[in-house]
Design a protein around this motif. Structure first.
Motif, PDB file in Angstrom:
ATOM      1  N   ASP A  42       5.171 -14.442   9.660  1.00  0.00           N
ATOM      2  CA  ASP A  42       4.761 -13.032  10.285  1.00  0.00           C
ATOM      3  C   ASP A  42       3.023 -12.292   9.901  1.00  0.00           C
ATOM      4  O   ASP A  42       2.824 -13.687   8.595  1.00  0.00           O
ATOM      5  N   HIS A  49      -0.656  -2.448  10.959  1.00  0.00           N
ATOM      6  CA  HIS A  49       0.912  -2.343  10.016  1.00  0.00           C
ATOM      7  C   HIS A  49      -0.010  -1.954   8.503  1.00  0.00           C
ATOM      8  O   HIS A  49       0.846  -0.947   7.627  1.00  0.00           O
ATOM      9  N   GLU A 262      10.518  -0.786   8.962  1.00  0.00           N
ATOM     10  CA  GLU A 262      10.045  -1.711   8.077  1.00  0.00           C
ATOM     11  C   GLU A 262      10.878  -1.052   6.306  1.00  0.00           C
ATOM     12  O   GLU A 262      10.137  -1.298   6.193  1.00  0.00           O
ATOM     13  N   HIS A 310       5.315  -3.571  19.865  1.00  0.00           N
ATOM     14  CA  HIS A 310       3.509  -3.478  19.474  1.00  0.00           C
ATOM     15  C   HIS A 310       2.159  -3.381  20.899  1.00  0.00           C
ATOM     16  O   HIS A 310       1.692  -2.980  20.641  1.00  0.00           O
TER      17      HIS A 310
HETATM   18  C1  LIG Z   1      -1.314   2.490  10.537  1.00  0.00           C
HETATM   19  C2  LIG Z   1       0.037   1.392  11.207  1.00  0.00           C
HETATM   20  N1  LIG Z   1       1.047   2.069  12.243  1.00  0.00           N
HETATM   21  C3  LIG Z   1       2.656   2.677  12.214  1.00  0.00           C
HETATM   22  C4  LIG Z   1       3.118   1.198  11.338  1.00  0.00           C
HETATM   23  C5  LIG Z   1       4.706   1.238  11.499  1.00  0.00           C
HETATM   24  N2  LIG Z   1       5.061  -0.113  12.196  1.00  0.00           N
HETATM   25  C6  LIG Z   1       3.892  -1.210  12.730  1.00  0.00           C
HETATM   26  S1  LIG Z   1       4.640  -2.884  13.258  1.00  0.00           S
HETATM   27  C7  LIG Z   1       6.131  -2.162  12.891  1.00  0.00           C
HETATM   28  C8  LIG Z   1       7.648  -2.361  13.201  1.00  0.00           C
HETATM   29  C9  LIG Z   1       7.325  -3.957  12.347  1.00  0.00           C
HETATM   30  O1  LIG Z   1       6.250  -4.980  13.000  1.00  0.00           O
HETATM   31  P1  LIG Z   1       6.170  -5.986  13.286  1.00  0.00           P
HETATM   32  O2  LIG Z   1       4.599  -6.373  12.938  1.00  0.00           O
HETATM   33  O3  LIG Z   1       6.776  -6.963  14.823  1.00  0.00           O
HETATM   34  O4  LIG Z   1       7.822  -7.188  12.294  1.00  0.00           O
HETATM   35  P2  LIG Z   1       8.683  -8.237  12.852  1.00  0.00           P
HETATM   36  O5  LIG Z   1       9.392  -7.184  14.185  1.00  0.00           O
HETATM   37  O6  LIG Z   1       7.605  -9.468  12.751  1.00  0.00           O
HETATM   38  O7  LIG Z   1       9.076  -8.008  11.601  1.00  0.00           O
HETATM   39  C10 LIG Z   1       6.415  -0.868  12.496  1.00  0.00           C
HETATM   40  C11 LIG Z   1       7.545   0.144  12.358  1.00  0.00           C
HETATM   41  C12 LIG Z   1       2.813   0.625  10.068  1.00  0.00           C
HETATM   42  N3  LIG Z   1       3.268   0.484   8.769  1.00  0.00           N
HETATM   43  N4  LIG Z   1       1.032   1.083   9.834  1.00  0.00           N
END
Ligand SMILES: Cc1ncc(C[n+]2csc(CCOP(=O)(O)OP(=O)(O)O)c2C)c(N)n1
Ligand SMILES: Nc1ncnc2c1ncn2[C@@H]1O[C@H](COP(=O)(O)OP(=O)(O)O)[C@@H](O)[C@H]1O
Ligand SMILES: [Mg+2]
Length: 313
Positions: A42, A49, A262, A310
């Motif tokens: 990840d 993020h 998250e 994304h």
């Molecule tokens: C500046 C910012 N905007 C939005 C988010 C919200 N956000 C970013 S990624 C994400 C979902 C999960 O991300 P991902 O990296 O695709 O995780 P995976 O599905 O691989 O576990 C969320 C809710 C954040 N953490 N920071």
């Protein structure tokens, strides 16, 4: 092209031998002897993020990035029922990066390594135009829980309150952190605590279907439904929402709990024979039933899946 379309396109090129799990679950699982070797990667990237400007309120922001970088992958291993083992990282840093940030990041990552009992054994560091931290984690388990094993008649449950991290992010993005409640939610967002023990406990109890809710509860249910070829039926009043989120977000609390990502809880399904066991558990919330069919429903109505993608939409 959306995120899931990228993954679908890739997965057509890489078909795995039967018995292994490749693209599509929380981790890959390779069977060697009587054990599954798990592997997952990840990434946390600046402005996707986290934002550097959050350092104005959290001067040690990079400590939380280090913690979270490992915790998000631990969550994937836990959702398969596994025990994490070894990690490698990859850092893309911008020219002129600050030394303090790397020290803070290392502090957060090493604290997480101690907490989750993971060995960090290597990595790679390069210069680039956007700051990106990536971590690969291995793990092991004898039995696995997967996204595709929910059965009609099962119950569906979640292992913690939903929407706290999304609420924390909203507060961090737009409000002053002037109360203890707000601070608690922001900390849930910055420092997730996935539970390896919970994943193991579910697996040992006989749970076969599990996924983490990193992309939000509704998306998780949609994914379990799609992969297991079943319908997921949720009852809105059973969805656990913390008192802080209820108090601060009022009418929007349920929406945050359904769509916000998250949180890093586990969503799992189980047959009726395990209901009495899970009903006794303080941190397990039974939120609905699995039936034949397809799709995700809330109180009998088709749910609109709005989760983080994304590439928008
Ligand atoms: C500046 C910012 N905007 C939005 C988010 C919200 N956000 C970013 S990624 C994400 C979902 C999960 O991300 P991902 O990296 O695709 O995780 P995976 O599905 O691989 O576990 C969320 C809710 C954040 N953490 N920071
Ligand atoms: N670039 C990629 N190449 C191969 N597989 C990918 C890629 N991106 C995502 N996947 C796979 O797609 C599935 C879903 O990914 P993701 O939503 O990131 O899962 P998770 O939320 O568990 O991290 C996972 O099995 C992951 O390994
Ligand atoms: Mg991922």
């Amino acid at each position: 092209m959306k995120e899931f379309e990228v993954i679908e396109t890739l997965s057509k090129f890489f078909i795995n031998p039967p018995g292994n799990i490749g693209i599509g679950d929380d981790t890959a699982a390779i069977k060697i002897g009587h054990e599954y070797y798990l592997i997952t990667v990840d990434t946390l990237a600046e402005d996707t993020h986290y934002r550097k400007k959050w350092r104005e309120v959290f001067p040690n922001l990079y400590r939380s990035i280090g913690w979270k970088l490992l915790a998000v992958s631990v969550s994937d291993i836990a959702s398969m029922g596994g025990i994490p083992h070894v990690a490698v990282t990859s850092f893309t840093l911008k020219k002129g990066f600050e030394e303090k940030e790397i020290t803070e990041l290392a502090k957060g990552m090493s604290a997480a390594c101690r907490h989750f009992n993971v060995l960090l054994v290597g990595g790679d560091t390069i210069r680039g135009n956007c700051e990106v931290f990536s971590l690969t984690l291995t793990g092991k388990t004898e039995e696995i829980m997967t996204r595709n094993s929910a059965k009609p008649g099962d119950y569906i449950a979640v292992t913690g309150t939903c929407g706290d991290a999304a609420a924390g992010l909203k507060i961090l993005e737009s409000e002053k952190i002037d109360t203890l409640e707000k601070r608690k939610l922001v900390e849930k967002f910055l420092y997730p605590y996935p539970s390896i023990e919970t994943g193991e406990k579910l697996k040992l109890a006989g749970v076969k279907c599990c996924m983490d809710n990193s992309d939000g509860l509704l998306f998780t249910c949609y994914e379990i439904g799609k992969q297991s070829k079943v319908a997921v039926n949720l009852e809105s009043e059973k969805i656990p929402v913390s008192k802080e989120v209820k108090k601060l977000f009022g009418d929007n609390a349920l929406k945050l709990a359904l769509s916000g990502g998250e949180d890093f809880n586990l969503v799992f399904t189980f047959p009726k024979s395990l209901k009495a066991l899970f009903e006794k558990e303080k941190n397990i919330f039974i939120i609905g039933r699995i039936t034949e069919g397809s799709g995700t429903y809330i109180d009998g109505k088709p749910a609109t899946i709005s989760s983080f993608d994304h590439f928008g939409g």
